[in-house]
Design a protein around this motif. Structure first.
Motif, PDB file in Angstrom:
ATOM      1  N   LYS A 526       0.851  -1.184   0.000  1.00 23.26           N
ATOM      2  CA  LYS A 526       0.000   0.000   0.000  1.00 23.26           C
ATOM      3  C   LYS A 526       0.885   1.231   0.000  1.00 23.26           C
ATOM      4  O   LYS A 526       1.878   1.292   0.730  1.00 23.26           O
ATOM      5  N   SER A 527       0.528   2.200  -0.839  1.00 20.42           N
ATOM      6  CA  SER A 527       1.256   3.466  -0.908  1.00 20.42           C
ATOM      7  C   SER A 527       0.238   4.588  -0.789  1.00 20.42           C
ATOM      8  O   SER A 527      -0.732   4.636  -1.546  1.00 20.42           O
ATOM      9  N   LEU A 528       0.463   5.487   0.158  1.00 20.30           N
ATOM     10  CA  LEU A 528      -0.495   6.557   0.445  1.00 20.30           C
ATOM     11  C   LEU A 528       0.202   7.905   0.299  1.00 20.30           C
ATOM     12  O   LEU A 528       1.016   8.289   1.143  1.00 20.30           O
ATOM     13  N   PRO A 529      -0.111   8.644  -0.770  1.00 18.15           N
ATOM     14  CA  PRO A 529       0.595   9.901  -1.022  1.00 18.15           C
ATOM     15  C   PRO A 529      -0.016  11.092  -0.289  1.00 18.15           C
ATOM     16  O   PRO A 529      -1.216  11.136  -0.025  1.00 18.15           O
ATOM     17  N   VAL A 530       0.829  12.060   0.009  1.00 17.64           N
ATOM     18  CA  VAL A 530       0.408  13.354   0.547  1.00 17.64           C
ATOM     19  C   VAL A 530       0.979  14.413  -0.392  1.00 17.64           C
ATOM     20  O   VAL A 530       2.200  14.521  -0.542  1.00 17.64           O
ATOM     21  N   TYR A 531       0.107  15.178  -1.028  1.00 18.46           N
ATOM     22  CA  TYR A 531       0.538  16.161  -2.025  1.00 18.46           C
ATOM     23  C   TYR A 531       0.739  17.548  -1.413  1.00 18.46           C
ATOM     24  O   TYR A 531       0.202  17.858  -0.360  1.00 18.46           O
ATOM     25  N   TYR A 532       1.530  18.359  -2.125  1.00 17.65           N
ATOM     26  CA  TYR A 532       1.756  19.778  -1.822  1.00 17.65           C
ATOM     27  C   TYR A 532       2.373  19.931  -0.428  1.00 17.65           C
ATOM     28  O   TYR A 532       1.814  20.556   0.470  1.00 17.65           O
ATOM     29  N   ALA A 637      -1.767  23.818  -2.135  1.00 11.96           N
ATOM     30  CA  ALA A 637      -2.268  23.365  -0.833  1.00 11.96           C
ATOM     31  C   ALA A 637      -3.382  24.286  -0.339  1.00 11.96           C
ATOM     32  O   ALA A 637      -4.369  23.831   0.256  1.00 11.96           O
ATOM     33  N   GLN A 638      -3.247  25.582  -0.593  1.00 11.73           N
ATOM     34  CA  GLN A 638      -4.289  26.533  -0.203  1.00 11.73           C
ATOM     35  C   GLN A 638      -5.561  26.305  -1.015  1.00 11.73           C
ATOM     36  O   GLN A 638      -6.679  26.374  -0.476  1.00 11.73           O
ATOM     37  N   ALA A 654     -18.323  20.593 -10.125  1.00 12.16           N
ATOM     38  CA  ALA A 654     -16.961  21.107 -10.296  1.00 12.16           C
ATOM     39  C   ALA A 654     -16.944  22.606 -10.542  1.00 12.16           C
ATOM     40  O   ALA A 654     -16.063  23.322 -10.059  1.00 12.16           O
ATOM     41  N   ILE A 655     -17.939  23.107 -11.272  1.00  9.91           N
ATOM     42  CA  ILE A 655     -17.963  24.539 -11.591  1.00  9.91           C
ATOM     43  C   ILE A 655     -18.072  25.398 -10.335  1.00  9.91           C
ATOM     44  O   ILE A 655     -17.619  26.547 -10.297  1.00  9.91           O
ATOM     45  N   ASP A 656     -18.649  24.822  -9.272  1.00  9.87           N
ATOM     46  CA  ASP A 656     -18.792  25.559  -8.011  1.00  9.87           C
ATOM     47  C   ASP A 656     -17.522  25.511  -7.168  1.00  9.87           C
ATOM     48  O   ASP A 656     -17.470  26.109  -6.089  1.00  9.87           O
ATOM     49  N   LEU A 657     -16.514  24.771  -7.649  1.00 13.83           N
ATOM     50  CA  LEU A 657     -15.273  24.627  -6.890  1.00 13.83           C
ATOM     51  C   LEU A 657     -14.127  25.417  -7.506  1.00 13.83           C
ATOM     52  O   LEU A 657     -12.985  25.305  -7.062  1.00 13.83           O
ATOM     53  N   SER A 658     -14.405  26.185  -8.551  1.00 12.03           N
ATOM     54  CA  SER A 658     -13.352  26.994  -9.176  1.00 12.03           C
ATOM     55  C   SER A 658     -13.103  28.238  -8.328  1.00 12.03           C
ATOM     56  O   SER A 658     -13.951  28.647  -7.531  1.00 12.03           O
ATOM     57  N   PHE A 659     -11.943  28.863  -8.521  1.00 12.93           N
ATOM     58  CA  PHE A 659     -11.560  29.988  -7.673  1.00 12.93           C
ATOM     59  C   PHE A 659     -10.665  30.934  -8.465  1.00 12.93           C
ATOM     60  O   PHE A 659      -9.657  30.532  -9.038  1.00 12.93           O
ATOM     61  N   GLU A 660     -11.047  32.199  -8.473  1.00 10.87           N
ATOM     62  CA  GLU A 660     -10.322  33.192  -9.267  1.00 10.87           C
ATOM     63  C   GLU A 660      -8.899  33.393  -8.779  1.00 10.87           C
ATOM     64  O   GLU A 660      -7.979  33.585  -9.565  1.00 10.87           O
ATOM     65  N   LEU A 667      -7.849  22.936 -12.111  1.00  4.72           N
ATOM     66  CA  LEU A 667      -8.856  22.393 -11.197  1.00  4.72           C
ATOM     67  C   LEU A 667      -9.023  20.891 -11.400  1.00  4.72           C
ATOM     68  O   LEU A 667      -9.145  20.134 -10.423  1.00  4.72           O
ATOM     69  N   ASN A 668      -9.020  20.444 -12.653  1.00  6.84           N
ATOM     70  CA  ASN A 668      -9.191  19.011 -12.916  1.00  6.84           C
ATOM     71  C   ASN A 668      -8.078  18.195 -12.270  1.00  6.84           C
ATOM     72  O   ASN A 668      -8.322  17.139 -11.678  1.00  6.84           O
ATOM     73  N   ARG A 669      -6.856  18.692 -12.396  1.00  2.00           N
ATOM     74  CA  ARG A 669      -5.727  17.984 -11.789  1.00  2.00           C
ATOM     75  C   ARG A 669      -5.841  17.986 -10.268  1.00  2.00           C
ATOM     76  O   ARG A 669      -5.602  16.968  -9.607  1.00  2.00           O
ATOM     77  N   LEU A 670      -6.225  19.130  -9.689  1.00  2.60           N
ATOM     78  CA  LEU A 670      -6.368  19.226  -8.237  1.00  2.60           C
ATOM     79  C   LEU A 670      -7.425  18.245  -7.729  1.00  2.60           C
ATOM     80  O   LEU A 670      -7.195  17.511  -6.754  1.00  2.60           O
ATOM     81  N   LEU A 671      -8.577  18.207  -8.387  1.00  2.00           N
ATOM     82  CA  LEU A 671      -9.646  17.298  -7.965  1.00  2.00           C
ATOM     83  C   LEU A 671      -9.211  15.841  -8.107  1.00  2.00           C
ATOM     84  O   LEU A 671      -9.547  14.998  -7.266  1.00  2.00           O
TER      85      LEU A 671
END
Length: 702
Positions: A526-532, A637-638, A654-660, A667-671
């Motif tokens: 098992k490998s469990l990643p933590v990003y950013y 990370a923020q 997804a459209i409600d999760l975008s941020f200026e 966003l696709n990569r982040l999700l």
């Protein structure tokens, strides 16, 4: 803060942006403060390394430096800047354009270049790029001591002076010659084990990851007996986007529902595998035909195999451990060694893979993560075989003294853990130069012929679970043949397929596909990643590392077992704990920073019967890593935290999760990284919701 080394596991990689779009005044400050690689950084980096070779007398003015790339730099700005760095240093830039990494490193050896630069971020997303370096003659990649010297040179250079420096080195384009050489190399039956006739009736879907193999793969796979379907060969669609090996890591099988409606929806190769497999289903159930897949990474140095299972209506993923085992079994059938041949894998591999190959007669060795460490073992044992050959032919005391000095220098390097590829290469070359100058090239060529025989070369196979499988290849140099060890995704695919065809049962059965999926009794992985993350938090001596070590030890207090903390010679920053039962390895738990991505990961490996204990350990350690190691200054990370906040009160599209404020972040990569990699969120239909793990992280920060 003292900066010792800016590179990772395999060169340097990161998000790329043009210098004009960054706030820093020079490429080093942009990299250090904005975590971005600019085209100016590429120029600085290649210039600095060429200067290193010149000052070390490894290269002379106008010597060759080969440079090629994968297709991610659509504008050419980064590629052309890297070429300028070579020429400003005074070396001749030999441009081979878009080619897979193995083709570029091979051409370096062919033309006798001082080094080769490969501009790639391998399996990383399309918004990233990087630089790999191969050293001339040995074809080794840079080791930590090389990285440290190069880092200090980069830090000390004034880019304003470099910006106005003249282009004193020459420029030539050898793309056609390098392309032809690689095609001929792969067509040579010495360099893969596959008999063309064994592919009669096979359907093979080939995934080039929209990467370096894209313009070349159809010319390489011209076996008329097989029916090929080529996918993801259009770089304009984005390198590694819904393609390539990256998203298949850690996956052993993919259900039809996951391909049609779930995590792998939109993955063209998997959709083709399922469609063609279903078309052929009745035939597959009653004979030995197969619907197969070759899946490469962006720069073409590794590969996963796919196979459609008609009994389960799913796609099997054959990773590096299984491919290496198949290849080892075929080697064991076909060759006899005077002593046990060497099988090398990394700490990421299944513990049971090593035990399985030991049972069929191999000696095993485990090294740090990264194919550069496998290449080191291949190079070292190749040198050992040549040295023994020379000792049987040369009685001169001067030679005997020199070879002992060489052996001592290499041993001291290993014992001190100060691995230095340039120094090692120079050391290897000193012995060969003595033989050439004092006896003649004929004996040198005979030594190469000797080590080109598999039974004379103790190094048999090296592998990473990620799909690097390295075995002996051969290359013609005039009247001589020389051994070549390189990571080559296509060679890996062909050799694995040859081994499977030679070892398999005569007819497709459920048992055959189970064997293909799991050819040896597998352990727990098992490998469990933590990003950013803030990678410095894992440095030796840090408060958080000490806290993590204590937490691991407290939770590994298992009855009748001992725990030892191991300092890995090649990667001392990795926190590695081995669990022993009666003095024998039962499990391994380690945390390491990725050298290729903005992440660290918790790795758990062990015997299958320890699965419950290891899962329980993961439940305690992984949340600690998620809560403690995030880089709070990282914009990604923020952005991740903002997504969790928006999902706190319910599911959203997804459209409600975008941020200026984070417009430059995909966003696709982040999700994708929050869901499939970290399980902080999950997708149901076209909406996203927070998971329990995500809620734990959110509550902690609030």
């Amino acid at each position: 803060m003292t900066i010792e080394r800016i590179q990772g596991t395999d060169g340097i990689r990161g998000i790329v942006r043009l210098a004009e779009d960054c706030s820093g005044s020079d490429p080093i400050s942009v990299f250090l403060h904005e975590a971005v690689l600019t085209e100016e950084f590429f120029e600085l980096y290649t210039y600095a390394y060429c200067q290193e070779l010149l000052e070390a007398d490894f290269a002379s003015a106008n010597d060759l430096a080969v440079i090629g790339w994968d297709p991610r730099d659509m504008s050419g700005s980064f590629n052309h800047s890297a070429i300028r760095g070579i020429r400003k240093a005074g070396l001749t830039a030999v441009v081979v354009d878009i080619l897979p990494t193995p083709a570029i490193s091979l051409y370096q050896l062919h033309v006798g270049a001082a080094c080769a630069f490969v501009l790639t971020a391998s399996h990383n997303p399309a918004d990233q790029n990087g630089i790999k370096i191969f050293i001339g003659h040995s074809n080794l990649k840079l080791f930590p001591e090389d990285d440290k010297r190069l880092t200090q040179r980069c830090l000390s250079l004034n880019f304003e002076n470099l910006r106005s420096a003249p282009l004193i080195g020459e420029l030539r384009n050898d793309h056609a010659a390098a392309r032809k050489l690689f095609i001929e190399f792969m067509a040579d039956p010495q360099n893969h084990w596959l008999n063309k006739d064994s592919l009669v009736g096979a359907k093979i879907i080939v995934d080039a990851a929209n990467g370096a193999f894209s313009p070349l793969i159809e010319d390489l796979l011209n076996y008329e007996s097989a029916d090929y379907i080529f996918t993801n060969c259009d770089p304009a669609r984005g390198i590694n986007v819904c393609s390539g090996v990256a998203d298949l890591e850690g996956v052993s099988s993919i259900s039809a529902d996951e391909i049609e409606n779930g995590l792998f929806s939109g993955y063209e190769t998997l959709e083709k595998m399922l469609a063609v497999g279903r078309e052929q289903k009745e035939t597959l159930l009653n004979n030995s035909g197969q619907v197969l897949g070759f899946v490469f990474d962006g720069d073409g140095d590794r590969c996963f195999l796919l196979s459609y299972d008609p009994f389960q209506d799913c796609v099997l993923v054959v990773g590096g451990d299984a491919q290496a085992f198949f290849q080892a079994k075929l080697l064991q059938q076909n060759y006899s060694w005077n002593q046990g041949p060497l099988f090398v894998n990394t700490v990421e591999s299944d513990l049971e893979a090593g035990r399985a190959v030991q049972k069929i007669g191999f000696e095993t060795m485990q090294c740090a993560v990264g194919d550069k460490w496998i290449l080191w073992q291949a190079c070292f044992y190749d040198w050992q075989a040549k040295r023994e050959f020379y000792l049987n032919k040369i009685a001169a005391s001067e030679f005997r003294i020199l070879q002992e000095q060489v052996r001592t220098r290499l041993e001291q390097m290993v014992q001190s853990t100060k691995y230095d590829a340039l120094s090692a290469t120079t050391t290897f070359m000193s012995l060969e130069k003595w033989v050439s100058n004092n006896i003649g090239d004929e004996l040198v060529n005979r030594a190469y012929d000797h080590v080109c025989q598999q039974q004379n070369n103790i190094f048999a196979i090296g592998s990473e679970e990620s799909g690097h499988v390295i075995t002996l290849a051969k290359m013609n140099f005039g009247h001589a043949t020389r051994p070549v060890f390189i990571g080559n995704g296509l060679k890996c695919a062909l050799n694995s397929l040859a081994a499977i065809q030679a070892l398999r049962s005569a007819k497709n059965t459920p048992e055959f596909f189970e064997w293909l999926k799991c050819p040896f009794p597998s352990g727990f992985q098992k490998s469990l990643p933590v990003y950013y993350v803030d990678k410095s938090l894992l440095d030796e001596g840090s408060v958080l590392r000490t806290e993590l070590e204590e937490l691991l030890l407290a939770n590994l207090n298992w009855p009748e077992m001992e725990v030892e903390i191991v300092k890995c010679q090649e990667e001392p920053e990795m926190l590695l704990l081995n669990v022993l039962e009666n003095g024998l390895p039962a499990a391994a738990v380690f945390v390491r920073n990725s050298g290729t991505e903005d992440k660290l990961a918790l790795y758990l490996r062990g015997r299958k019967e320890l699965e419950v204990r290891l899962e329980s350990l993961a439940e305690k350690i992984y949340p600690f890593l998620l809560l403690s190691f995030k880089n709070k200054n990282s914009p990604v990370a923020q952005a991740e935290q903002l997504v969790l906040l928006r999902l706190k009160d319910g599911a959203k599209q997804a459209i409600d999760l975008s941020f200026e404020q984070f417009a430059k972040i995909s966003l696709n990569r982040l999700l994708h990284e929050m869901s499939s990699r970290q399980q902080l969120i999950k997708q149901e239909g076209d909406t996203w919701s927070i998971t329990e793990t995500g809620r734990i992280c959110l509550n902690h920060t609030e």
